[in-house]
Design an enzyme around this catalytic site. Structure first.
Site, PDB file in Angstrom:
ATOM      1  N   ARG A   1       0.848  -1.201   0.000  1.00 32.56           N
ATOM      2  CA  ARG A   1       0.000   0.000   0.000  1.00 32.56           C
ATOM      3  C   ARG A   1       0.883   1.250   0.000  1.00 32.56           C
ATOM      4  O   ARG A   1       1.155   1.839   1.049  1.00 32.56           O
ATOM      5  CB  ARG A   1      -0.955  -0.045   1.197  1.00 32.56           C
TER       6      ARG A   1
ATOM      7  N   ASP B   1       2.475   4.924  -0.326  1.00 33.83           N
ATOM      8  CA  ASP B   1       2.053   6.254   0.105  1.00 33.83           C
ATOM      9  C   ASP B   1       1.999   7.227  -1.076  1.00 33.83           C
ATOM     10  O   ASP B   1       2.478   6.916  -2.162  1.00 33.83           O
ATOM     11  CB  ASP B   1       3.053   6.799   1.138  1.00 33.83           C
TER      12      ASP B   1
ATOM     13  N   TYR C   1      11.847  -3.148  -2.814  1.00 30.38           N
ATOM     14  CA  TYR C   1      11.727  -1.729  -3.150  1.00 30.38           C
ATOM     15  C   TYR C   1      13.083  -1.208  -3.602  1.00 30.38           C
ATOM     16  O   TYR C   1      14.141  -1.714  -3.177  1.00 30.38           O
ATOM     17  CB  TYR C   1      11.301  -0.920  -1.915  1.00 30.38           C
TER      18      TYR C   1
ATOM     19  N   ARG D   1      11.872   4.450   3.645  1.00 32.95           N
ATOM     20  CA  ARG D   1      12.215   5.876   3.576  1.00 32.95           C
ATOM     21  C   ARG D   1      13.060   6.299   4.775  1.00 32.95           C
ATOM     22  O   ARG D   1      13.927   7.172   4.650  1.00 32.95           O
ATOM     23  CB  ARG D   1      10.945   6.718   3.452  1.00 32.95           C
TER      24      ARG D   1
END
Lengths: 255, 255
Positions: free
Chosen positions: B43, B45, B104, B191
């Site tokens: 999900r 951002d 990622y 992040r």
């Protein structure tokens, strides 16, 4: 300089919309109060991008080179144009006429689905392409030839004889990259090369068809002009030295 | 699926703006006339991109899988979201809960000039970064740890213990890529990892500082949350098989 050609009518100043040249000339005016003509190495068309464009201008105002880089970058905002490096040019330097090598990359996205992330930066060809056949056909085009079949009918160059130093076809995941290098190019030459090699990749044309198109010296015999999106000016060299490397050197007075 | 997260409030449907989930659910409705909930593996951002997102939904209408792919791609236009591949899922399959590995990539542009071409797709850090030091500090974080220092204070997960399988720091021209893989992640984990390793790259933090931040289990001890722009969900795997490969297989009935 690096820029996204998408929002522009091309390098050259035109009445029809924003150009990279006008944005730069405005930034130079904001820096120096002088209205100059900015000259570049590769006058890219509307929608064509650059990672290694080189441009020059002459101003009377005395400025530190670091101030020039910083101020132009600042005044170019919010345009998607940035100055990677700036240096004082040797006397007689001309971004366009002094350039001895230009390298472009043409990116083809070869998959069924259109691009979401690379939209405007690749040519979407929704079928598999035979990269090996493209590479073999590309070899026919390398060297010194009359490229009259591979230039826009509006091309202004007196001679259509050019020397293609490099034309590599490289698979890069779902993309196919055409890396093309020469001292100089005809108008739309890289895009017509891409459109023609794509015909070979689809299996519709053979290597012999490409040789025949070249020999014909007739624009109607080559493939279509590929869209501007996939094209990017990667690097410009001056006497073999890469300006795109961005490492500043003391200028040499050539007068 | 591949998407450009820039114009969206994120994956999840929200009242505050367009979401990827809502765009997909509208496309499924256009295909089938059914209002469904589309579930995804990661999900993302607001502003986070995907090259290999996986989602599933259930419809009663009988459709050929190729029709589903084509119709959804068509109805998603002009959103920058495309379906790369579609297949009939095995019974009991859940895009989120069946996923066994997520990878990622976080992209940092390390150069003085801001990005022109990669705007919105990289984090611009305008100083040189020590990639070797970043790689050494990254090694501290690989493995099973309590990542409480590396999650958003609004993270809903019951446990903050996660197993980081992969955290590679790779120089790629002017970019630095962090490739991060795990079965699952905490909110903002990648992040915050990027923001922390960037502190190491700048020479402001040592490898020991990163180890201390991890041991503290306190969000205020880790580095800043890097902006969403640089983050992209690259791949999701199910039992070791990569769904991002896009090669359809006959579904296996697991009931």
């Amino acid at each position: 300089m690096e820029y996204d050609g998408g929002p522009f009518v091309g390098w050259q100043r035109q009445d029809t919309g924003p150009s990279i040249q006008a944005a730069l000339e405005d930034a130079v005016f904001a820096l120096s109060g002088e209205r100059v003509h900015v000259q570049c190495a590769g006058r890219t068309d509307a929608g064509v991008h650059a990672r290694g464009q080189v441009a020059h201008f002459d101003i009377a105002a005395e400025k530190r080179i670091e101030e020039v880089r910083g101020a132009i970058t600042f005044h170019l905002k919010p345009n998607p144009i940035v100055v990677i490096a700036a240096e004082l040019a040797p006397k007689g330097f001309h971004a366009r006429f002094s350039a001895t090598y230009r390298r472009y990359r043409y990116r083809i996205l070869s998959r069924r689905s259109p691009p979401a992330l690379e939209r405007g930066h690749v040519w979407h060809v929704p079928v598999p392409l035979d990269v090996e056949a493209m590479g073999e056909a590309a070899a026919v085009l390398v060297g010194t030839h009359d490229f009259n079949s591979f230039r826009s009918t509006s091309c202004q160059a007196k001679s259509s004889v050019k020397t293609l130093e490099e034309l590599s076809v490289i698979r890069c995941g779902e993309e196919i990259h055409l890396d093309v290098g020469a001292r100089s190019f005809l108008h739309n030459q890289v895009r017509i090369l891409a459109g023609t090699l794509q015909m070979v990749g689809r299996g519709q044309w053979s290597r012999a068809d490409v040789a025949a198109a070249l020999a014909a010296r007739d624009r109607t015999r080559a493939g279509p002009t590929a869209p501007p999106d996939g094209l990017c000016l990667m690097e410009v060299r001056y006497d073999g030295r890469s300006e795109a490397d961005g490492d500043a050197e003391e200028p040499v007075d050539e007068d």
